[in-house]
Design a protein around this motif. Sequence first.
Motif, PDB file in Angstrom:
ATOM      1  N   PHE A  38      -1.949  27.154 -58.606  1.00  0.00           N
ATOM      2  CA  PHE A  38      -2.321  27.772 -59.884  1.00  0.00           C
ATOM      3  C   PHE A  38      -3.301  26.912 -60.677  1.00  0.00           C
ATOM      4  O   PHE A  38      -3.390  25.700 -60.483  1.00  0.00           O
ATOM      5  N   ASN A  76      -0.930  32.338 -52.676  1.00  0.00           N
ATOM      6  CA  ASN A  76      -0.809  33.034 -53.959  1.00  0.00           C
ATOM      7  C   ASN A  76      -1.519  32.156 -54.980  1.00  0.00           C
ATOM      8  O   ASN A  76      -1.047  31.072 -55.313  1.00  0.00           O
ATOM      9  N   TYR A  78      -3.182  31.817 -58.750  1.00  0.00           N
ATOM     10  CA  TYR A  78      -2.999  32.502 -60.032  1.00  0.00           C
ATOM     11  C   TYR A  78      -3.283  31.569 -61.208  1.00  0.00           C
ATOM     12  O   TYR A  78      -3.419  30.358 -61.047  1.00  0.00           O
ATOM     13  N   ASP A  82      -0.862  33.587 -66.864  1.00  0.00           N
ATOM     14  CA  ASP A  82      -0.373  34.899 -66.431  1.00  0.00           C
ATOM     15  C   ASP A  82       1.091  34.849 -66.003  1.00  0.00           C
ATOM     16  O   ASP A  82       1.645  35.854 -65.542  1.00  0.00           O
ATOM     17  N   LEU A 298      -6.528  37.043 -58.524  1.00  0.00           N
ATOM     18  CA  LEU A 298      -5.644  36.421 -59.520  1.00  0.00           C
ATOM     19  C   LEU A 298      -4.479  37.341 -59.886  1.00  0.00           C
ATOM     20  O   LEU A 298      -3.359  36.883 -60.112  1.00  0.00           O
ATOM     21  N   ARG A 299      -4.766  38.652 -59.943  1.00  0.00           N
ATOM     22  CA  ARG A 299      -3.700  39.620 -60.271  1.00  0.00           C
ATOM     23  C   ARG A 299      -2.615  39.594 -59.208  1.00  0.00           C
ATOM     24  O   ARG A 299      -1.426  39.524 -59.499  1.00  0.00           O
ATOM     25  N   ALA A 302      -0.614  36.349 -59.397  1.00  0.00           N
ATOM     26  CA  ALA A 302       0.290  36.308 -60.558  1.00  0.00           C
ATOM     27  C   ALA A 302       1.517  37.186 -60.316  1.00  0.00           C
ATOM     28  O   ALA A 302       2.636  36.831 -60.733  1.00  0.00           O
TER      29      ALA A 302
END
Length: 322
Positions: A38, A76, A78, A82, A298-299, A302
């Motif tokens: 992240f 993942n 992100y 978020d 990013l969606r 998150a």
Amino acid sequence: MKRVLSGIQPSGPLHLGNYAAAIRQFIDMQADHEMYIFVASYHALTTVRDPKVLRDNVRQVVIDCLAFGIDPQRTNFYLQQDVPKVTELAWLLGCMCPKHLMDKATSFKDKLAKGLSASIGLYTYPILQAADILSVDPDVVPVGEDQRQHVEITRDLAEKFNAAYGPVFKIPDLKIREGSGLMPGVDGQKMSKSYGNAISPFLEEKALKKVIMKITTDSKGVDEAKDPETCTVFQIFRGLAGVNDPRTAELAERYRKGGMGYGVAKQALLELILNHFGPARKRRVELMNDPGYVEQVLRQGAAAANAKASDVTARARKAVGL
Ligand code: AQP
């Protein structure tokens, strides 16, 4: 499959130290680990006060990470902002944190010494970092040497919490890339986004050359034998090429023999950077032109992080009696 978490602060453009010690580890681990990486935008508020600068930094760090090779099919990826559950978790952990744990954090002292303001956010940032880490139940946290103490604080806090309330948190292991010490910046101090001494591999070639030529060296003449171990140019070269790479051994030999000026060593470093990051530099231009893709990455990241953080926070809330 082991789960991995790590973060990067959007406090400025990413540099060779971030890449060599941290991001390269993430890229290597993507093949056989479940990855959570992240961009620590809440943390950056401890040093960045201009909203436009913060937004630009976040965007730039996201693009740099993807250009370096963080692969959204395997990671993942992100933004911290978020996953707001981490701030709730930070409060629960903060209430268990003895003040002396924060007092001994060396990064806080280093930043004060560099003139940053001593905000409460900066002082308690290892607690928020503990929440980031613990929020996805990771097995491993890969970081650079300067973050060792913070991961140890995370382990300490999780153990204290578990001792008080039962086994809520998984205690993660720390992973430092073998042979990667702290990379120095152009002034010989730790390379850092916010110290104005960093080398970004995404600079235009001319600007990159200018920064490399600024690296401080001693005043030994061309013919004199030189000690690679005390030379910042060599340390940066070795950090990027690798300790066991034949190019590192060859450059060290040229230092020791004499007959090579520092300008030549700097040119070798420039070529190494341009070669190593050629594909990443190209990818970065493509990513800059595809904001829709970046947003979708990013969606998706998150959503995965929020699902984990919700579970962990629910466990912690229940344990403390909320
Ligand atoms: N000079 C460095 N040598 C080796 N590793 C480094 N890291 C940072 N600087 C060096 C590692 O990079 C990862 C991401 O760092 P970060 O962005 O979370 O924060 P940081 O350690 O505080 O990095 P900077 O560049 O020094 O940023 P600022 O200026 O904001 O403090 C981490 O794993 C870190 O160990």
